[in-house]
Design a protein around this motif. Structure first.
Motif, PDB file in Angstrom:
ATOM      1  N   LYS A   1       0.817  -1.233   0.000  1.00 19.31           N
ATOM      2  CA  LYS A   1       0.000   0.000   0.000  1.00 19.31           C
ATOM      3  C   LYS A   1       0.847   1.278   0.000  1.00 19.31           C
ATOM      4  CE  LYS A   1      -3.808  -2.565   0.742  1.00 19.31           C
ATOM      5  NZ  LYS A   1      -3.470  -3.837   0.105  1.00 19.31           N
ATOM      6  N   ASP A   2       2.158   1.114  -0.097  1.00 13.74           N
ATOM      7  CA  ASP A   2       3.090   2.246  -0.161  1.00 13.74           C
ATOM      8  C   ASP A   2       4.217   1.862  -1.092  1.00 13.74           C
ATOM      9  OD1 ASP A   2       2.139   4.185   1.808  1.00 13.74           O
ATOM     10  OD2 ASP A   2       2.650   2.702   3.331  1.00 13.74           O
ATOM     11  N   TRP A   3       4.708   2.855  -1.839  1.00 14.95           N
ATOM     12  CA  TRP A   3       5.834   2.619  -2.754  1.00 14.95           C
ATOM     13  C   TRP A   3       6.610   3.923  -2.875  1.00 14.95           C
ATOM     14  CZ3 TRP A   3       6.805   5.355  -7.240  1.00 14.95           C
ATOM     15  CH2 TRP A   3       7.807   4.854  -8.077  1.00 14.95           C
ATOM     16  N   ASN A   4       7.946   3.817  -2.872  1.00 13.94           N
ATOM     17  CA  ASN A   4       8.695   5.039  -3.152  1.00 13.94           C
ATOM     18  C   ASN A   4       9.980   4.751  -3.907  1.00 13.94           C
ATOM     19  OD1 ASN A   4       9.306   4.085  -0.374  1.00 13.94           O
ATOM     20  ND2 ASN A   4      10.936   5.575  -0.586  1.00 13.94           N
ATOM     21  N   ASP A   5      10.487   5.791  -4.578  1.00 12.05           N
ATOM     22  CA  ASP A   5      11.642   5.680  -5.436  1.00 12.05           C
ATOM     23  C   ASP A   5      12.276   7.069  -5.513  1.00 12.05           C
ATOM     24  OD1 ASP A   5      13.529   4.723  -7.268  1.00 12.05           O
ATOM     25  OD2 ASP A   5      12.051   3.579  -8.401  1.00 12.05           O
ATOM     26  N   TYR A   6      13.207   7.222  -6.440  1.00 12.45           N
ATOM     27  CA  TYR A   6      13.917   8.498  -6.582  1.00 12.45           C
ATOM     28  C   TYR A   6      13.945   8.861  -8.059  1.00 12.45           C
ATOM     29  CZ  TYR A   6      17.570  12.017  -5.911  1.00 12.45           C
ATOM     30  OH  TYR A   6      18.281  13.183  -5.884  1.00 12.45           O
ATOM     31  N   ASP A   7      13.617  10.106  -8.355  1.00 12.41           N
ATOM     32  CA  ASP A   7      13.633  10.591  -9.734  1.00 12.41           C
ATOM     33  C   ASP A   7      14.959  11.301  -9.988  1.00 12.41           C
ATOM     34  OD1 ASP A   7      13.195  11.843 -12.204  1.00 12.41           O
ATOM     35  OD2 ASP A   7      11.067  12.173 -11.789  1.00 12.41           O
ATOM     36  N   GLU A   8      15.843  10.651 -10.737  1.00  7.64           N
ATOM     37  CA  GLU A   8      17.181  11.199 -11.023  1.00  7.64           C
ATOM     38  C   GLU A   8      17.106  12.551 -11.736  1.00  7.64           C
ATOM     39  OE1 GLU A   8      20.056  10.180 -10.025  1.00  7.64           O
ATOM     40  OE2 GLU A   8      19.577   8.166  -9.292  1.00  7.64           O
ATOM     41  N   LYS A   9      16.128  12.687 -12.651  1.00  9.46           N
ATOM     42  CA  LYS A   9      16.023  13.917 -13.437  1.00  9.46           C
ATOM     43  C   LYS A   9      15.752  15.144 -12.579  1.00  9.46           C
ATOM     44  CE  LYS A   9      14.424  12.258 -17.931  1.00  9.46           C
ATOM     45  NZ  LYS A   9      13.193  12.074 -18.710  1.00  9.46           N
ATOM     46  N   THR A  10      14.846  14.995 -11.609  1.00  6.26           N
ATOM     47  CA  THR A  10      14.464  16.146 -10.785  1.00  6.26           C
ATOM     48  C   THR A  10      15.156  16.134  -9.418  1.00  6.26           C
ATOM     49  OG1 THR A  10      12.555  14.894 -10.024  1.00  6.26           O
ATOM     50  CG2 THR A  10      12.178  16.447 -11.831  1.00  6.26           C
ATOM     51  N   LYS A  11      15.896  15.042  -9.143  1.00 10.77           N
ATOM     52  CA  LYS A  11      16.552  14.866  -7.837  1.00 10.77           C
ATOM     53  C   LYS A  11      15.541  14.956  -6.698  1.00 10.77           C
ATOM     54  CE  LYS A  11      20.888  14.909  -9.534  1.00 10.77           C
ATOM     55  NZ  LYS A  11      20.654  14.047 -10.711  1.00 10.77           N
ATOM     56  N   GLU A  12      14.374  14.334  -6.928  1.00  8.70           N
ATOM     57  CA  GLU A  12      13.310  14.350  -5.921  1.00  8.70           C
ATOM     58  C   GLU A  12      12.879  12.933  -5.617  1.00  8.70           C
ATOM     59  OE1 GLU A  12      10.465  18.197  -6.622  1.00  8.70           O
ATOM     60  OE2 GLU A  12      10.310  16.594  -8.091  1.00  8.70           O
ATOM     61  N   SER A  13      12.411  12.746  -4.394  1.00  9.38           N
ATOM     62  CA  SER A  13      11.828  11.440  -4.098  1.00  9.38           C
ATOM     63  C   SER A  13      10.417  11.422  -4.674  1.00  9.38           C
ATOM     64  CB  SER A  13      11.820  11.174  -2.598  1.00  9.38           C
ATOM     65  OG  SER A  13      11.028  12.125  -1.945  1.00  9.38           O
ATOM     66  N   VAL A  14      10.002  10.243  -5.115  1.00  6.24           N
ATOM     67  CA  VAL A  14       8.655  10.053  -5.642  1.00  6.24           C
ATOM     68  C   VAL A  14       8.003   8.939  -4.834  1.00  6.24           C
ATOM     69  CG1 VAL A  14       9.179  10.833  -7.993  1.00  6.24           C
ATOM     70  CG2 VAL A  14       9.493   8.422  -7.405  1.00  6.24           C
ATOM     71  N   GLY A  15       6.687   8.993  -4.741  1.00  3.34           N
ATOM     72  CA  GLY A  15       6.039   7.950  -3.960  1.00  3.34           C
ATOM     73  C   GLY A  15       4.538   7.870  -4.176  1.00  3.34           C
ATOM     74  N   ILE A  16       4.014   6.720  -3.784  1.00  7.64           N
ATOM     75  CA  ILE A  16       2.581   6.436  -3.800  1.00  7.64           C
ATOM     76  C   ILE A  16       2.279   5.884  -2.415  1.00  7.64           C
ATOM     77  CG2 ILE A  16       0.748   5.057  -4.860  1.00  7.64           C
ATOM     78  CD1 ILE A  16       2.801   4.799  -7.306  1.00  7.64           C
ATOM     79  N   TYR A  17       1.397   6.562  -1.690  1.00 10.02           N
ATOM     80  CA  TYR A  17       1.183   6.199  -0.285  1.00 10.02           C
ATOM     81  C   TYR A  17      -0.299   5.991   0.037  1.00 10.02           C
ATOM     82  CZ  TYR A  17       5.845   8.208  -0.281  1.00 10.02           C
ATOM     83  OH  TYR A  17       7.148   8.486  -0.598  1.00 10.02           O
ATOM     84  N   GLU A  18      -0.542   5.222   1.105  1.00  9.02           N
ATOM     85  CA  GLU A  18      -1.891   5.045   1.652  1.00  9.02           C
ATOM     86  C   GLU A  18      -2.895   4.632   0.590  1.00  9.02           C
ATOM     87  OE1 GLU A  18      -2.972   8.553   4.026  1.00  9.02           O
ATOM     88  OE2 GLU A  18      -0.833   8.755   4.429  1.00  9.02           O
ATOM     89  N   VAL A  19      -2.536   3.594  -0.159  1.00 11.13           N
ATOM     90  CA  VAL A  19      -3.423   3.102  -1.210  1.00 11.13           C
ATOM     91  C   VAL A  19      -4.639   2.411  -0.574  1.00 11.13           C
ATOM     92  CG1 VAL A  19      -3.615   1.549  -3.194  1.00 11.13           C
ATOM     93  CG2 VAL A  19      -1.489   2.793  -2.798  1.00 11.13           C
ATOM     94  N   THR A  20      -5.829   2.888  -0.922  1.00 13.02           N
ATOM     95  CA  THR A  20      -7.063   2.251  -0.471  1.00 13.02           C
ATOM     96  C   THR A  20      -7.999   2.123  -1.669  1.00 13.02           C
ATOM     97  OG1 THR A  20      -8.005   4.372   0.182  1.00 13.02           O
ATOM     98  CG2 THR A  20      -6.996   3.062   1.928  1.00 13.02           C
ATOM     99  N   HIS A  21      -9.090   1.408  -1.479  1.00  7.17           N
ATOM    100  CA  HIS A  21     -10.029   1.221  -2.588  1.00  7.17           C
ATOM    101  C   HIS A  21     -11.448   1.060  -2.067  1.00  7.17           C
ATOM    102  CE1 HIS A  21      -9.757  -2.942  -1.236  1.00  7.17           C
ATOM    103  NE2 HIS A  21     -10.927  -3.094  -1.806  1.00  7.17           N
ATOM    104  N   LYS A  22     -12.394   1.169  -2.957  1.00 10.84           N
ATOM    105  CA  LYS A  22     -13.783   0.784  -2.671  1.00 10.84           C
ATOM    106  C   LYS A  22     -14.464   0.427  -3.991  1.00 10.84           C
ATOM    107  CE  LYS A  22     -15.802   5.464  -2.650  1.00 10.84           C
ATOM    108  NZ  LYS A  22     -16.341   6.527  -1.799  1.00 10.84           N
ATOM    109  N   PHE A  23     -15.535  -0.341  -3.893  1.00 17.01           N
ATOM    110  CA  PHE A  23     -16.308  -0.692  -5.078  1.00 17.01           C
ATOM    111  C   PHE A  23     -17.555   0.154  -5.130  1.00 17.01           C
ATOM    112  CE2 PHE A  23     -13.892  -4.627  -4.290  1.00 17.01           C
ATOM    113  CZ  PHE A  23     -13.315  -4.785  -5.535  1.00 17.01           C
ATOM    114  N   VAL A  24     -17.946   0.576  -6.332  1.00 15.19           N
ATOM    115  CA  VAL A  24     -19.164   1.350  -6.502  1.00 15.19           C
ATOM    116  C   VAL A  24     -20.006   0.709  -7.616  1.00 15.19           C
ATOM    117  CG1 VAL A  24     -18.225   3.558  -5.695  1.00 15.19           C
ATOM    118  CG2 VAL A  24     -18.023   2.954  -8.115  1.00 15.19           C
ATOM    119  N   LYS A  25     -21.311   0.794  -7.459  1.00 13.31           N
ATOM    120  CA  LYS A  25     -22.197   0.336  -8.533  1.00 13.31           C
ATOM    121  C   LYS A  25     -22.230   1.433  -9.598  1.00 13.31           C
ATOM    122  CE  LYS A  25     -24.046  -3.250  -6.121  1.00 13.31           C
ATOM    123  NZ  LYS A  25     -22.836  -3.636  -5.361  1.00 13.31           N
TER     124      LYS A  25
END
Length: 160
Positions: A135-159
């Protein structure tokens, strides 16, 4: 026949266009029989590349399955045209990223795993093979010298 949308919510850091990549992307779901209510114990995956014939020559579906409990034949389809990326501006909001057409087989839980891709929000740097199982992922962007990430992944189903 019922359409169910899978909505994703995540916090994106310096990243955009998070998406399910390729025909072989695995949507891991727990599926429930609409007839008797039995829910699969194991995670089952759907892929765009898979197709199974429906009984009586009524075309095909991504997955056709006979319920272990009541023997009803059920099916579920990934609607490929509904697959959408989750973008920087969607961050922290629920957004439908795929819809399923359900005939007696309804998704009740989703587990993001491997196979996601995304790119740097400013740089466009590609990030492939993103695994969201934790539910969390992070890495480093060499081009911008910034950390990148995807955090607190949640979901739900909708009709739909």
């Amino acid at each position: 026949l019922q359409r169910v949308g899978l909505q994703l919510r995540a916090t994106l850091e310096n990243i955009t266009r998070l998406r399910a990549e390729g025909e072989d992307f695995r949507w891991y779901l727990k599926l429930k029989c609409g007839n008797c209510g039995e829910v699969s114990e194991k995670w089952q995956y759907l892929r765009l590349m898979d197709s199974a014939p429906l009984k009586g020559g009524r075309g095909s579906a991504t997955m056709v399955q006979k319920c272990k409990l009541c023997s009803r034949e059920n099916s579920i389809d990934i609607l490929s045209q509904t697959i959408k990326p989750y973008n920087a501006e969607d961050s922290e909001k629920f957004k439908t990223i795929v819809e399923f057409e359900c005939r007696g087989l309804e998704p009740v839980d989703f587990q993001p795993q491997a196979g996601f891709a995304a790119e740097g929000a400013e740089s466009g740097t590609p990030f492939n093979d993103i695994n969201l199982l934790e539910k969390d992922w992070n890495d480093y962007d060499e081009k911008t010298k910034e950390s990148v990430g995807i955090y607190e992944v949640t979901h739900k189903f909708v009709k739909c």
